[in-house]
Design a protein around this motif. Structure first.
Motif, PDB file in Angstrom:
ATOM      1  N   TRP A 123      18.009 -17.869 -12.218  1.00 24.99           N
ATOM      2  CA  TRP A 123      18.903 -16.822 -11.603  1.00 24.99           C
ATOM      3  C   TRP A 123      19.113 -17.417  -9.952  1.00 24.99           C
ATOM      4  O   TRP A 123      20.402 -17.303  -9.659  1.00 24.99           O
ATOM      5  N   GLU A 124      18.283 -18.179  -9.613  1.00 25.24           N
ATOM      6  CA  GLU A 124      18.380 -18.641  -8.040  1.00 25.24           C
ATOM      7  C   GLU A 124      19.585 -19.740  -8.230  1.00 25.24           C
ATOM      8  O   GLU A 124      20.380 -20.026  -7.437  1.00 25.24           O
ATOM      9  N   TYR A 125      19.297 -20.475  -9.484  1.00 27.62           N
ATOM     10  CA  TYR A 125      20.298 -21.786  -9.537  1.00 27.62           C
ATOM     11  C   TYR A 125      21.783 -21.202  -9.693  1.00 27.62           C
ATOM     12  O   TYR A 125      22.643 -21.618  -9.049  1.00 27.62           O
ATOM     13  N   VAL A 126      21.789 -19.929 -10.480  1.00 30.22           N
ATOM     14  CA  VAL A 126      23.289 -19.458 -10.815  1.00 30.22           C
ATOM     15  C   VAL A 126      23.708 -18.890  -9.533  1.00 30.22           C
ATOM     16  O   VAL A 126      24.751 -19.272  -9.163  1.00 30.22           O
ATOM     17  N   LEU A 127      22.926 -18.462  -8.728  1.00 31.57           N
ATOM     18  CA  LEU A 127      23.234 -17.671  -7.499  1.00 31.57           C
ATOM     19  C   LEU A 127      24.045 -18.766  -6.363  1.00 31.57           C
ATOM     20  O   LEU A 127      24.665 -18.332  -5.568  1.00 31.57           O
ATOM     21  N   GLN A 128      23.470 -19.813  -6.827  1.00 25.43           N
ATOM     22  CA  GLN A 128      24.074 -20.983  -5.673  1.00 25.43           C
ATOM     23  C   GLN A 128      25.476 -21.109  -5.945  1.00 25.43           C
ATOM     24  O   GLN A 128      26.296 -21.452  -4.940  1.00 25.43           O
ATOM     25  N   GLY A 129      26.148 -20.850  -7.285  1.00 24.57           N
ATOM     26  CA  GLY A 129      27.334 -20.690  -7.384  1.00 24.57           C
ATOM     27  C   GLY A 129      28.228 -19.724  -6.313  1.00 24.57           C
ATOM     28  O   GLY A 129      29.488 -19.984  -6.216  1.00 24.57           O
ATOM     29  N   ARG A 130      27.553 -18.761  -5.865  1.00 24.73           N
ATOM     30  CA  ARG A 130      28.168 -17.918  -4.975  1.00 24.73           C
ATOM     31  C   ARG A 130      28.315 -18.534  -3.600  1.00 24.73           C
ATOM     32  O   ARG A 130      29.085 -17.674  -2.634  1.00 24.73           O
ATOM     33  N   TYR A 131      27.678 -19.504  -3.120  1.00 24.44           N
ATOM     34  CA  TYR A 131      27.651 -20.239  -1.851  1.00 24.44           C
ATOM     35  C   TYR A 131      29.164 -20.070  -1.140  1.00 24.44           C
ATOM     36  O   TYR A 131      29.342 -19.801   0.059  1.00 24.44           O
ATOM     37  N   PRO A 132      30.265 -20.532  -1.796  1.00 26.76           N
ATOM     38  CA  PRO A 132      31.421 -20.648  -1.062  1.00 26.76           C
ATOM     39  C   PRO A 132      31.881 -19.407  -0.670  1.00 26.76           C
ATOM     40  O   PRO A 132      32.964 -19.208   0.339  1.00 26.76           O
ATOM     41  N   TYR A 133      31.278 -18.227  -1.081  1.00 25.16           N
ATOM     42  CA  TYR A 133      31.918 -16.686  -0.756  1.00 25.16           C
ATOM     43  C   TYR A 133      30.935 -16.312   0.344  1.00 25.16           C
ATOM     44  O   TYR A 133      31.248 -15.182   1.010  1.00 25.16           O
ATOM     45  N   ARG A 136      27.714 -17.426   7.361  1.00 24.61           N
ATOM     46  CA  ARG A 136      26.513 -17.797   8.139  1.00 24.61           C
ATOM     47  C   ARG A 136      25.372 -18.340   7.333  1.00 24.61           C
ATOM     48  O   ARG A 136      25.329 -19.170   6.372  1.00 24.61           O
ATOM     49  N   LEU A 137      24.199 -17.445   7.119  1.00 23.88           N
ATOM     50  CA  LEU A 137      23.186 -17.749   6.487  1.00 23.88           C
ATOM     51  C   LEU A 137      23.128 -17.415   4.954  1.00 23.88           C
ATOM     52  O   LEU A 137      22.473 -17.716   4.151  1.00 23.88           O
ATOM     53  N   ARG A 138      24.213 -17.056   4.533  1.00 24.70           N
ATOM     54  CA  ARG A 138      24.690 -16.711   3.465  1.00 24.70           C
ATOM     55  C   ARG A 138      23.516 -15.792   2.328  1.00 24.70           C
ATOM     56  O   ARG A 138      22.995 -16.246   1.506  1.00 24.70           O
ATOM     57  N   PHE A 139      23.149 -14.455   2.956  1.00 24.15           N
ATOM     58  CA  PHE A 139      22.336 -13.968   2.196  1.00 24.15           C
ATOM     59  C   PHE A 139      23.032 -13.341   0.902  1.00 24.15           C
ATOM     60  O   PHE A 139      24.310 -12.759   1.240  1.00 24.15           O
ATOM     61  N   GLU A 140      22.791 -13.208  -0.272  1.00 22.71           N
ATOM     62  CA  GLU A 140      23.463 -12.931  -1.172  1.00 22.71           C
ATOM     63  C   GLU A 140      23.775 -11.244  -1.296  1.00 22.71           C
ATOM     64  O   GLU A 140      22.525 -10.706  -1.193  1.00 22.71           O
ATOM     65  N   SER A 141      24.681 -11.026  -1.608  1.00 28.44           N
ATOM     66  CA  SER A 141      25.209  -9.569  -1.598  1.00 28.44           C
ATOM     67  C   SER A 141      25.035  -8.959  -3.146  1.00 28.44           C
ATOM     68  O   SER A 141      24.676  -9.863  -4.115  1.00 28.44           O
ATOM     69  N   ASP A 142      25.051  -7.580  -3.487  1.00 24.77           N
ATOM     70  CA  ASP A 142      24.918  -6.980  -4.752  1.00 24.77           C
ATOM     71  C   ASP A 142      26.041  -7.573  -5.551  1.00 24.77           C
ATOM     72  O   ASP A 142      25.767  -7.900  -6.582  1.00 24.77           O
ATOM     73  N   GLU A 143      27.255  -7.797  -4.911  1.00 28.45           N
ATOM     74  CA  GLU A 143      28.385  -8.336  -5.661  1.00 28.45           C
ATOM     75  C   GLU A 143      27.983  -9.683  -6.261  1.00 28.45           C
ATOM     76  O   GLU A 143      28.425 -10.174  -7.505  1.00 28.45           O
ATOM     77  N   ASP A 144      27.470 -10.605  -5.364  1.00 27.16           N
ATOM     78  CA  ASP A 144      27.137 -12.075  -5.977  1.00 27.16           C
ATOM     79  C   ASP A 144      26.025 -11.898  -6.956  1.00 27.16           C
ATOM     80  O   ASP A 144      26.142 -12.570  -7.921  1.00 27.16           O
ATOM     81  N   CYS A 145      24.993 -10.940  -6.886  1.00 27.95           N
ATOM     82  CA  CYS A 145      24.080 -10.727  -8.078  1.00 27.95           C
ATOM     83  C   CYS A 145      24.805 -10.379  -9.319  1.00 27.95           C
ATOM     84  O   CYS A 145      24.639 -10.898 -10.303  1.00 27.95           O
TER      85      CYS A 145
END
Lengths: 287, 341
Positions: A123-133, A136-145
């Motif tokens: 899941w950490e690997y797949v969440l990397q796909g949300r990086y472009p969205y 700044r420090l790019r903490f993942e949102s609920d939408e990203d999850c």
């Protein structure tokens, strides 16, 4: 429709209300490229010029023997290199001029896997796909999850989400790498020899999945592959490259001419036309 | 799926900061001259409100132990942060400023500045930074094989650079044995006994901590990019990371941090390797958490190692670098063997 496909509908971009059902997504116009050892020396390898178009929901296969220019063409499409002449446009914009993160929101490239330096959960690997969205420090949102979860479901890898990447089999890893690309929500999905480490069952499953993703999510999919028959079965359009030149572009039946294939692949090949209208290539026996 | 949140980072850093606080209290208490908790509190209170205190406690705490602890925290945090940075920059889990010879390069730069411009405040830090940056650049290019960075070649290049630079340091110390040049043990093993170069101790520490904050802060801004670079530079580029910019920031920041640490404490080894690895085992590989936990963890390790070094053979002392090497070298071998397998 299965659960994965249902979830997949969330990942897909919503169509514009009055958008035509099909429009040109990828446009390659006389694009060429040359590799040189130094700026002044003569080019070691030249590609092009190549021209073709691909629409939404289309799957394009790039075929050719080794060193024919397949990967170079894919890099041009991904915007990693700027064409020496001509243009590569995605939705009307020249890709090499796109800002990096904007480009990553439009184009996802699944390349041959690289070695992970430290252990990582799926899941950490797949969440990397949300990086472009992210910002700044790019903490993942609920939408990203949610998007990452949907992407995993779309490739049928939901059950793998808490596993370590290094513990996955070749086929499982390929699906997870694809899920990371889907989490980018791209409109153009590029894959560099994705079938390389898969057995025949895995290869068919992957191509079938890509076909479905193109249909359901309105992606344009471009696959570099050595698999002649799978490309003929699943793609709408095929580009056949040889020694840096694009010999044929068109529907599989147009491209698969026995004399052309034999010349390109330097092997005794025979082309059969099936009742579905799609060709099949077989190796001619020596007797 | 439980992604990292700022709240979780604060909670974990808070826990580590508490452990650091305990380590600091222990370090204030023990030594050749033990001080009770009550006396520590009274002395610190008197110092804080500016009340004149001529007791021995005051001299030991403010004159000896507190500056040494403040230096230990700075050095530990700098070396660990720079180790974590080098590991991502070079995509090598065994990268560490000491192992790669970067600390030796910084030490040589610092020494040269002491010979050429001994009284210029800040010159030693600048020279150490230049020494560190030049060494890592040289090791990087020597560590390439066929255009690619090769893990084993990189480490060998680092080890060769470290021993070559150490030899130059020994050579120079033998030739130019001027006052204020410090000892061979200081430069090659590292210790925290060097006094501040000015009377304005607070201003001096303010300067050192300011440089640390800027460099570590700059590296922290790249932490989510580093997470992606760890899975491959090309892939990170596809996902929208400006790889060249990130590598440049980490290269400069890690060199500044190494230079900063070495300029005040010599070449202390293995902290930059040991601490990030322990933090990864405890809290995962996400650089948004790894950088701050490594910084605090490094501070804890150096404060404890120094306290141990000045108590186990009291009244003599072991340099802090000897203590970290005793713990770090076996860990290095363990990690190397695990990687080879």
């Amino acid at each position: 429709m299965n659960a994965g496909a249902e979830n997949g509908a969330t990942v897909a971009r919503q169509p514009a209300p009055f958008a035509p059902p099909k429009s040109v997504r990828l446009k390659v116009e006389q694009a060429s490229y040359a590799y040189s050892a130094t700026d002044r020396s003569a080019p070691k390898f030249t590609l092009g010029p190549v021209s073709f178009e691909a629409q939404q929901r289309e799957l394009v296969a790039i075929l050719g023997p080794n060193a024919s220019g397949k990967s170079t063409l894919l890099k041009l499409l991904a915007g990693m290199i700027k064409p020496l002449s001509g243009r590569v446009e995605v939705d009307g914009t020249e890709v090499s001029e796109l800002e990096l993160r904007t480009r990553a929101q439009q184009i996802a490239l699944v390349s041959q896997e690289s070695e992970l330096l430290f252990p990582l959960r799926v899941w950490e690997y797949v969440l990397q796909g949300r990086y472009p969205y992210g910002k700044r420090l790019r903490f993942e949102s609920d939408e990203d999850c949610l998007m990452a979860g949907n992407a995993l479901a779309q490739v049928g890898a939901d059950a793998l989400r808490d596993r370590w990447m290094e513990q996955l089999s070749g086929g499982e890893k390929q699906r997870v790498i694809l899920a990371r690309a889907l989490a980018q929500q791209p409109s153009l999905l590029l894959l560099d020899e994705p079938t390389q480490h898969l057995d025949i069952g895995g290869k068919v499953e992957l191509l079938r999945r890509l076909r479905r993703l193109a249909d359901e999510n309105r992606y344009t999919v471009v696959v570099v592959t050595h698999e002649l028959n799978l490309a003929a079965e699943f793609s709408d359009r095929i580009a056949l490259l040889h020694k840096g030149k694009c010999l044929r572009i068109g529907e599989p039946a147009e491209v698969y001419q026995q004399d052309v294939l034999e010349e390109v692949f330097e092997a005794p090949l025979e082309v059969e036309m099936r009742s579905s209208g799609r060709p099949r290539v077989i190796l001619r026996g020596s007797h | 799926m439980r992604p990292l949140t700022p709240k979780r980072i604060l909670a974990i850093c808070g826990l580590l900061a508490t452990i650091l606080f305990v380590a600091v209290v222990v370090s204030l208490r023990v030594g050749a001259y033990p001080i009770s908790m009550r006396d520590i509190v009274i002395t610190l209170f008197n110092g804080a409100i500016g009340r004149g205190d001529t007791s021995e406690f005051n001299q030991v705490i403010f004159g000896l132990r507190l500056p040494r602890i403040a230096l230990g925290i700075l050095v530990g945090a700098s070396l660990s942060t720079s180790g974590a940075g080098f590991q991502a920059l070079l995509r090598n889990p065994l990268a560490d400023p000491y192992v790669l010879g970067v600390s030796s390069g910084a030490a040589l730069g610092a020494m040269l500045s002491l010979i050429i411009a001994p009284h210029t405040v800040g010159a030693i830090q600048l020279a150490a930074f230049i020494g560190a940056a030049a060494t890592i650049a040289a090791v990087y290019f020597l560590g390439r094989r066929g255009g690619q960075l090769d893990s084993a070649t990189l480490l060998l290049a680092g080890i060769v650079a470290a021993s070559f630079l150490s030899a130059i340091i020994i050579f120079l110390l033998t030739l130019v044995n001027g006052p204020g040049l410090r000892s061979m043990t200081f430069w090659l093993m590292g210790d925290l006994t060097a006094p501040p170069p000015t009377q304005n101790v607070l201003g001096w520490f303010g300067f050192l901590y300011f440089v640390f904050a800027v460099a570590a802060g700059a590296m922290y801004t790249t932490s989510s990019d580093l997470n992606l670079i760890l899975t491959g530079e090309q892939e990170a580029g596809h996902l929208g990371v400006n790889v060249t910019r990130v590598k440049l920031v980490v290269y400069v920041a890690a060199s500044v941090l190494t230079g900063l640490a070495v300029s005040v404490s010599g070449a202390i080894g293995y902290v930059g390797l040991l601490v990030p690895h322990v933090m990864r085992m405890l809290f995962g590989t996400d650089y948004r958490l790894l950088i701050p936990t490594s910084a605090i963890g490094g501070a804890i390790v150096i404060v404890l190692a120094d306290t141990l070094g000045r108590t186990i053979v009291a009244p003599t002392e072991l340099p802090v670098g000897a203590m970290t090497a005793l713990a770090g070298a076996p860990v290095f071998i363990y990690l190397m063997r695990r990687r080879i397998r």
